[in-house]
Write an enzyme that holds these catalytic residues in place. Structure first.
Site, PDB file in Angstrom:
ATOM      1  N   LYS A 101       9.697  18.013   5.525  1.00 24.62           N
ATOM      2  CA  LYS A 101       8.891  19.398   5.486  1.00 24.62           C
ATOM      3  C   LYS A 101      10.091  20.151   6.666  1.00 24.62           C
ATOM      4  CE  LYS A 101       4.168  17.275   5.874  1.00 24.62           C
ATOM      5  NZ  LYS A 101       3.023  16.828   6.474  1.00 24.62           N
TER       6      LYS A 101
ATOM      7  N   TRP B  62       7.496  20.730   0.797  1.00 20.17           N
ATOM      8  CA  TRP B  62       8.468  19.653   1.104  1.00 20.17           C
ATOM      9  C   TRP B  62       9.030  18.968   0.692  1.00 20.17           C
ATOM     10  CZ3 TRP B  62       2.775  15.818  -0.460  1.00 20.17           C
ATOM     11  CH2 TRP B  62       2.331  15.598   0.756  1.00 20.17           C
TER      12      TRP B  62
ATOM     13  N   THR C   8       2.676  -7.488   3.282  1.00 20.84           N
ATOM     14  CA  THR C   8       2.701  -6.545   3.597  1.00 20.84           C
ATOM     15  C   THR C   8       3.926  -7.259   4.321  1.00 20.84           C
ATOM     16  OG1 THR C   8       2.254  -5.447   5.623  1.00 20.84           O
ATOM     17  CG2 THR C   8       0.961  -5.600   2.907  1.00 20.84           C
TER      18      THR C   8
ATOM     19  N   GLU D 183       0.036  -4.529  -2.103  1.00 24.95           N
ATOM     20  CA  GLU D 183      -1.606  -4.839  -2.315  1.00 24.95           C
ATOM     21  C   GLU D 183      -2.243  -4.646  -3.283  1.00 24.95           C
ATOM     22  OE1 GLU D 183       0.722  -3.018  -0.107  1.00 24.95           O
ATOM     23  OE2 GLU D 183      -0.664  -3.399   2.229  1.00 24.95           O
TER      24      GLU D 183
END
Lengths: 546, 546
Positions: free
Chosen positions: A443, A448, A186, A331
């Site tokens: 936030k 959000w 990754t 992944e």
């Protein structure tokens, strides 16, 4: 009571064997580091891969040991894909955009035994070679005539000499399909990269899923140019899917600028491509500056990060190139979803179709997904509720190499799911849309704000080349959005104009509080914007108090 | 060293789960035995399949035990597909066209525990029920209102009552993907039928391969009407592939005549169908007699036996319906090859394209094939050399149920291949063409004559409805071809006219020596011509001595 059908393990070598036997004359074209445009058939590529597998025997590389590559997209890299995995070794594709320190750390962690590299990376390899603890052989991916004189790598081997010296007689070994086949790390924007170790089984199932009509729709009628690098999650599986389908492959090598790419698209009759938005931006800029057309390209896959709707519109409406928006992760091997319209959506007006295509799409068969709230409970598929995206499937990671980071999965009701770190909605048709990375969410006053929506609007402004939206601390609202913008060369744009551009396009309280213009936005090794760097840089940015 | 990806067995229940979660609103439409046109969504179908699985628990059917069906294509049959296999029992699809004695033999051999049947088959089931040694429960696939009064089957159960009484709460069990999932018997034109026992793994891999762009190309944009029966090798995998893709399904039930089919194609907007040539013959006759059109159908898959080129031409040129010629066998789950043109073939003139499409096509990914001579050595792929066709792959039979017939495979160089009994050529593009069944080949003066070529020419004559070409003993040449012909109703045709029709279409010595006109050609349970019957009937047929 078991079925009574043939038992054949799912092995990567079966892809090459299929291409060789059933599409032996199909071509693989490569623009090489040496400067030439090289052609060979699948039949020839398969023979060279067998020679290479025998050469790895001669080098004493044991089953399961890692062979690393540091290479562009080209036929030699593809030969390594099949020779290494097919002979039960593990292919480790190093990302040349990593910092040399990180690259050394990764090669050591993976315990790479052999490192094969394109000549472009000679200085880099010379710099890190003395510190690589486990590498026993270095191979320059070129012929004798192009071997670098005086390379500061003792015993440097020549790829073409290894291939020439070996026999092409080799029956690909048959072994457990759960054996490791390849390894990608990754990008690790925070902390050390983590290794994802794919198996032959996971790769084969992923390849079949990638080729499905509702995924990348890969057939023998396509000429595919993967712009996405082969060091970036196996070029999204295209070097495997092309063999499965017997498609013609065109590799761009190191020449990734708009001009070189467009010439190759046209001269080789490319019908399908795939890459990240930043590359397409360069290509589209070149095409428009020179009033060029795409005469053969019908589709392009865009993933890696969200495709700005403005780019999608340009491809589809101005150039007649259909955009397939896809989403995946290292992944996930990497494919998770693809934005292929279903039957009833095809009948919608163009603007509605484009709004659906702006989503990341439906789960490809094999992948299941859900969104969950803070309490872990599944949220409805109504296109409104947003929560963390979790996935499962036979090509989803179960644990990282050497157990790094502990158990990455979330367990509930006897099922294990991988939490993606993305925040998303899913609509009633199963179309998932990423609204943010969970760490990038803004936030504000307990609600959000999705940074991707704000970036897409900015990107639709004709003067904006790139835009990142980040949270900055705010005394009253906790966080408020700040827009960081790179202007197009020569374009004039003020803070006020850009903020005014949001009017009517978004809820008023979502409007960025401020705009800063910068020369460049830092990009990571896979072309993603490094927002954590921006957040650090602008942590103390004073917001207007209006 | 194993990969570190999620381990999920390949189970049939995952197909239904995918359809339910990701395409829950998609429709399954069924014309039922009761006469109505029934609609339900994948979400509803999945819930009913779970209820049915619980009902099988209540009936005491153990894992691995066989549940037989005797049913047309319809939603209840599809529910059984998933309920039985998904709950680790084995679905056995009985072919209602078998002779009752053979059907009893097959049910006994399979040790069927439950027999579910459509009402159309009540008299048949009443006749054989007393002699079925292992069946413990009979289920009429209907609701209470339609249950037959005074059925001569003690304790006859009602399908809808079983479903209603059971809970829809059921987590599909997770078990070894090599477990048996379903069972089909070969049609067995000689000797007893043999059982092919598919596993979950073989079925899942076959389903993914069937859906690929170069196979049947199954996507969420299709509305699929499988004319091929669900008792005929699982309707070529379409009930599985439709769930994988989230395609709309339309089931014709017992109404397989041209008029009923055409009405359903049009009213439900069918885009893709599949069936054997004899069914299409009835449909095309109806369409042409009534000057009808196909307004939505774009493609049809034709397999089971060779598609006459004249039929393909009519579909494509007169009706704009692309024909996909496919080849398979019960022993191959069934798909082996599909005649999808590749890139360079698409650019050929129409007549050349149709000549390629008349071949059975390229091996779908997963299947490997070869042709061998009498000495077992592989023959070249030159489109000329013909030999017995051998195949291998993860959905090819390894042995028949209970080991009947011994080891069916041919072993060479550590590989096992299944000999298909077909004689074929393969060209340089990998297109296979069946020239004959090995037992139907005509050996004349030491050379082979392909009966299928001779039949295709006869079928191209406007007065011919059906034609079979068989070998009859000949004193000088060992065997010579005899053509057995059914004329179209009211058509006039003489032996001399038909023999003259071959002139210039084939090598002179291949021309049939004689023609006999018959009322009908005997067909087997899957619609194939029973040439062994014809050979017996015409064994002593006097050939002209010219």
């Amino acid at each position: 009571m078991n079925g009574l059908m043939m038992q054949q393990p799912l092995l990567i070598s079966s892809l090459l064997r299929h291409a060789e036997r059933h599409h032996g004359g199909q071509q693989v074209v490569s623009r090489r580091v040496e400067g030439d445009l090289h052609r060979l058939s699948y039949r020839e590529l398969a023979a060279r891969a067998r020679r290479l597998a025998n050469a790895l025997d001669a080098l004493g590389v044991a089953p399961g040991e890692r062979v690393a590559t540091l290479a562009w997209n080209g036929h030699r890299h593809m030969e390594l894909y099949y020779a290494v995995s097919g002979s039960q070794r593990v292919l480790h594709t190093l990302n040349p955009r990593l910092h040399p320190d990180q690259m050394r750390w990764v090669a050591d962690h993976a315990e790479d035994r052999v490192l094969c590299f394109d000549l472009s990376f000679l200085p880099l390899v010379e710099a890190i070679a003395p510190q690589l603890a486990t590498v026993r052989a270095f191979v320059a991916m070129t012929d004798r005539a192009h071997m670098p004189a005086g390379a500061k790598i003792p015993g440097l081997l020549c790829y073409e000499e290894l291939v020439d010296a070996a026999s092409d007689a080799c029956d690909w070994p048959v072994f457990d399909e759960n054996a490791a086949a390849s390894l990608c790390y990754t990008s690790g924007t925070t902390g050390n990269p983590k290794g994802v170790l794919y198996s032959h089984r996971s790769t084969l199932l992923h390849t079949m899923a990638v080729a499905l009509p509702d995924a990348l729709n890969v057939s023998a009628r396509e000429t595919i140019l993967p712009v996405v690098p082969m060091f970036h999650v196996n070029a999204w599986g295209l070097p495997y899917a092309a063999c499965l389908a017997g498609a013609k492959l065109v590799f761009p090598g190191p020449a990734m600028d708009g001009k070189s790419l467009h010439e190759l698209f046209e001269s080789e009759g490319v019908t399908l491509s795939a890459g990240v938005p930043t590359v397409w931006q360069g290509l589209l800029a070149h095409v428009e500056a020179n009033d060029l057309r795409f005469t053969t390209m019908k589709r392009t896959v865009i993933g890696g990060s969200a495709c700005p709707p403005a780019m999608m519109h340009t491809f589809q409406q101005r150039h007649g190139v259909q955009v397939l928006h896809a989403w995946g992760m290292t992944e996930l091997s990497p494919l998770g979803t693809a934005g292929v319209l279903n039957g009833h959506q095809l009948a919608l007006p163009e603007s509605e179709r484009e709004a659906i295509q702006a989503k990341q799409g439906r789960a490809v068969f094999g992948v299941d997904m859900k969104i969950v709230g803070d309490d872990g409970r599944e949220l409805p598929w109504d296109g409104q509720a947003s929560g963390e995206l979790l996935v499962k499937g036979p090509w989803v990671v179960a644990q990282y190499l050497k157990g790094e980071g502990g158990d990455p999965l979330v367990h509930s009701n006897g099922e294990a799911w991988f939490p993606t770190g993305d925040v998303a909605t899913i609509d009633a048709d199963g179309f998932m849309q990423i609204t943010d990375r969970s760490k990038d969410v803004i936030k504000s006053g307990g609600e959000w704000i999705g940074s991707i929506d704000l970036e897409n609007i900015a990107m639709a402004h004709p003067a904006v080349a790139m835009a990142a939206c980040i949270a900055v601390p705010h005394p009253k609202w906790d966080e408020r959005p700040l827009l960081v913008v790179v202007k197009k060369p020569g374009a004039a744009l003020t803070r006020e104009e850009l903020i005014g551009f949001y009017e009517g396009r978004i809820a008023k309280w979502w409007t960025p509080d401020d705009v800063v213009f910068v020369e460049a936005i830092p990009l990571g090794a896979t072309g993603k914007m490094l927002k954590n760097r921006l957040r650090e840089q602008f942590r103390g940015h004073p917001l207007p108090t209006a």
